[in-house]
Design a protein around this motif. Sequence first.
Motif, short mmCIF file in Angstrom:
data_model
loop_
_atom_site.label_atom_id
_atom_site.label_comp_id
_atom_site.label_asym_id
_atom_site.label_seq_id
_atom_site.Cartn_x
_atom_site.Cartn_y
_atom_site.Cartn_z
N VAL A 1 -12.77 -0.72 -5.73
CA VAL A 1 -12.06 -0.35 -4.51
C VAL A 1 -11.69 1.13 -4.50
O VAL A 1 -11.37 1.68 -3.44
N ASN B 1 -7.36 -6.57 -7.52
CA ASN B 1 -8.50 -5.72 -7.21
C ASN B 1 -9.20 -5.22 -8.47
O ASN B 1 -8.56 -4.94 -9.48
N SER C 1 0.85 -1.19 0.00
CA SER C 1 0.00 0.00 0.00
C SER C 1 0.88 1.24 0.00
O SER C 1 1.82 1.35 0.81
N GLN D 1 -4.46 0.93 -1.98
CA GLN D 1 -4.41 0.67 -0.54
C GLN D 1 -4.62 -0.79 -0.17
O GLN D 1 -4.60 -1.11 1.02
N HIS D 2 -4.84 -1.67 -1.12
CA HIS D 2 -5.18 -3.06 -0.80
C HIS D 2 -4.19 -3.99 -1.50
O HIS D 2 -4.46 -4.52 -2.58
N ILE E 1 -14.21 -3.41 1.24
CA ILE E 1 -13.30 -2.50 0.55
C ILE E 1 -13.88 -2.01 -0.78
O ILE E 1 -13.34 -1.10 -1.40
#
Length: 365
Positions: free
Chosen positions: A111, A80, A68, A74-75, A136
């Motif tokens: 996300v 994602n 991140s 951030q994931h 998320i």
Amino acid sequence: MNILKYALSGILALLLSVPAVTAQDDDAQQDDPQSPSNKTVEQWSLFQNVGENASVTGWLQMGYHNKSNGGFNQHPDRFNVHQLWLEFERLAVNEGEGLNLGYHMDLMYGVDASETQSLGNNAGKFDFQNGLDHGIYGWAIPQLYAEALVGDMQVTLGHFSSPLGHEKVAAPSNIFYSHSLTMYNTAPRTHTGVMVRKPVGGAQVFLGWTLGWDSGFDQLGSGNSGLGGFSKRVSEKVDLSYVASFGDLGHRGVGYTHSIVADVNLGERLMYIFQSDFANVSSAGDSTDDVGINNYLTYRINDEWLAAGRVEWWRDGHTSNYSATTGLNWKAGSNLTIRPEIRFDWTPETDQDETFVGIDAILVF
């Protein structure tokens, strides 16, 4: 979550299996010739024959990053869905004298929604903290506005993307998978208000009023700010823009910020982009000046490959932060772009440094 996975898999399979091929205008999707969605070959479109001057377009962005970076990515250590984005639009076309009307609406899932919602709203208003987040993942309405064209004057009324800065939330508008520190920390992402654009003396002039930063049809506190600037081609190879936001900025406090962007054509394949941002605001959470200087350099290898670099200095108060990113844009198909990158962030004053590796794919339709 299993239902979500099946739904996204079905959408992706549908997009990949559409047999229709539609020739589209080379400049229809993005104005930036260096953006990954720049149409150099014939593309297919999922939605056709929507209506005169009307269109439904969109994209699917999926990506992976190892850590991140404190920004949009951030994931880490997972694949994602960043943006499943739909654009509904009817252009206000100049058909001679009189008033010509249009509209634009964006709907996004992924996300990135939590960073795209109207963060400058009171909780529970419009798309902010209103039950649209599911873990998320979540939903956002990045833009929803009406547009009027009177002669050469364009008026935008509603919720729209901020004109400040080079990078935008929309993935196809950007060269890199990750975002700069300046874009994430110093610039607004959206506004709600009115903005007028008009050509004046060889320049495109912007003038508007907004309910502060990142607002969505809501006013936080006394949010009440001006918006203004211009863009101009100063020579055959240099385009320059200056845009400022000033007044009560809502959740960012009272103050002033500007973004200066220069696009410099260094040759048939080489492009340099310079951006300088400054923000002076007074709020409980941010009482110091932010300054950012971003440098982008892109080299178009051929019709399929683009090499790019970004070097940034961003100062938050009295702490200087640095970032350097290098990567590629590979146009793997007429509608598909893949962007691998490696990024280095460091802060000498705190002796911190991090290395990030990421890759994403953007499928436009």
